[in-house]
Write an enzyme that holds these catalytic residues in place. Structure first.
Site: not given
Ligand code: USQ
Length: 401
Positions: A144, A179, A181-182, A185
């Site tokens: 990720t 997190s 989770y992260h 990874k």
């Molecule tokens: N976010 C909002 N509002 C929401 C949902 C999320 O502002 O309703 C924000 C979060 O706070 C965060 C960002 O959007 O800053 C991304 O959150 P997310 O829930 O879309 O993604 P994340 O928790 O980072 O995890 C997801 C996948 C994970 C993958 C990752 C890629 O669940 O499996 O590893 O995206 S990355 O984000 O590049 O790490």
């Protein structure tokens, strides 16, 4: 090519099966259906109704005339993994069988431990099965972009050149995950890197951004080929949640100041990139890293794009920021490099708004399923370990647009 997909029932695993079958590859896979259970535990379900595995396999057989070898089971079960690899003899193994949720891993000590154990042990079993049975196979491990965190520096693809006290070397770029989770990874990445050095295995670690989308073309109109689309706080990712919120008239919810930047990519691009990685394996002993995303976006800009796309379908929604349940920077520098997949021929989907329109049309048919689980849209898992529903903030992005 014979491709084994660990996590074949998931959001990415099921479309990848179809994408590969359509290209003439042979596919087999393992899944314990855990994603279906986790989402239920979060009080939700997939917005898109999905078929059971029997029906899915039958649909694939009818459409591509190919049998997919499927084994129900847990990747942490060494004997099961070993037996499957022995039977299927994959040339490539795609590891999509990990728990992918940051919030889920932050619930409490039990969830944190479970996510890390599950993710690390599953990959270990695949690595040992490769070493023992198919040492020539290529592991495509889903990592990720979140492994890197959001440093004040340009983020290279895995490694960077450093000069220190007159010496130069290429070393892994520091990881600053946000997190448990992260971090799971990151630990997985380190284990894969070491296994390549130790046993001459080959692996691609795919640092994937946040995926969005309801479909790929290969699915056609067969309902049994549809993939899941989650909208709860833990398994629904940002754009997918915003589109589900829009179709039921719920405010779109950037967290905090809402200027978090992340790399995003449509589901169809994720399939294209994973397949490019599979079809272009590295050399024996090589551990390579791809940063996989289409473009970097600000969360509030994305919410506004969804709002605009929804308006084109006569759906009016507002953007209202929620208190951020996470501990993360809400305004920051973010500049990751992503060149290697482009060099292999990746053609990014540039028209993100068209992709959003497609999603909104699909999800408009799922309104009842989303409405029946509205509670799941508001997060209650906080990074400080507490569990309470968050509130809307007074200041919100919708007012500024
Ligand atoms: N976010 C909002 N509002 C929401 C949902 C999320 O502002 O309703 C924000 C979060 O706070 C965060 C960002 O959007 O800053 C991304 O959150 P997310 O829930 O879309 O993604 P994340 O928790 O980072 O995890 C997801 C996948 C994970 C993958 C990752 C890629 O669940 O499996 O590893 O995206 S990355 O984000 O590049 O790490």
């Amino acid at each position: 090519m014979r491709v084994m997909i660990a996590g074949i029932d998931g959001y990415l695993g099921w479309p990848l099966t179809q994408y590969l079958l359509a290209k003439g590859h042979t596919v087999g896979g393992i899944d314990a259906f855990l994603r279906r259970q986790w989402v239920e535990e979060m009080g939700s379900h997939s917005a898109v109704a999905i078929a059971g595995m029997e029906e899915r396999l039958e649909a694939a057989r009818e459409r591509w005339g190919q049998e997919v070898l499927f084994q129900e089971g847990d990747l942490t079960d060494w004997e099961l993994v070993r037996a499957f690899v022995e039977d299927f003899k994959p040339e490539a193994i795609v590891q999509l069988g990990e728990c992918p949720s940051a919030p889920y891993s932050m619930i409490d000590v039990h969830h944190a431990t479970w996510v890390q154990t599950n993710n690390i042990v599953g990959t270990f079993n695949l690595l040992y099965a490769m070493r023992e049975i198919v040492p020539e196979a290529h592991l495509v491990k889903l990592g990720t972009m979140g492994e890197y965190g959001t440093p004040n520096l340009e983020i290279p693809e895995g490694f960077f050149e450093i000069e220190y006290k007159g010496k130069r070397d290429s070393i892994p770029f520091p990881r600053q995950a946000g997190s448990w989770y992260h971090w799971s990874k990151v630990h997985g990445s380190n284990n894969v890197m070491f296994a390549c050095r130790l046993w001459d295995l080959k692996a691609t670690d795919v640092m994937q951004g946040v995926v969005f989308g309801t479909r790929i073309d290969e699915m056609g109109s067969d309902e049994r080929l549809r993939t899941r689309l989650d909208f709860d706080q833990a398994f629904g990712t940002a754009i997918n949640r915003f589109c589900c919120q829009a179709v039921v008239g719920h405010p779109l919810t950037p967290y905090g100041k809402g200027h978090q930047k992340r790399g995003f990519l449509p589901l169809r691009d994720s399939m294209q990139c994973l397949t490019l990685a599979i079809e272009n394996p590295p050399l024996a002993g090589e551990y390579r890293v791809f940063n996989q995303f289409q473009e970097v976006y600000d969360i509030t800009d994305l919410a506004r794009m969804v709002k605009r796309a929804a308006a084109r379908l006569d759906i009016q929604v507002e953007v209202r920021n929620l208190t951020n349940p996470r501990k993360e920077l809400e305004e920051h520098y973010y500049k990751p490099v992503h060149q290697k997949l482009l060099d292999l021929g990746y053609q990014p989907t540039h028209d993100v708004e068209t992709e959003m329109l497609m999603m909104l049309r699909d999800l408009a048919n799922c309104r009842d399923r989303i409405s029946s689980k509205l509670e799941a849209l508001i997060p209650d898992v906080h990074w400080d370990g507490s569990r309470r529903k968050v509130d809307f903030l007074e200041m919100h992005a919708g007012l500024k647009s």
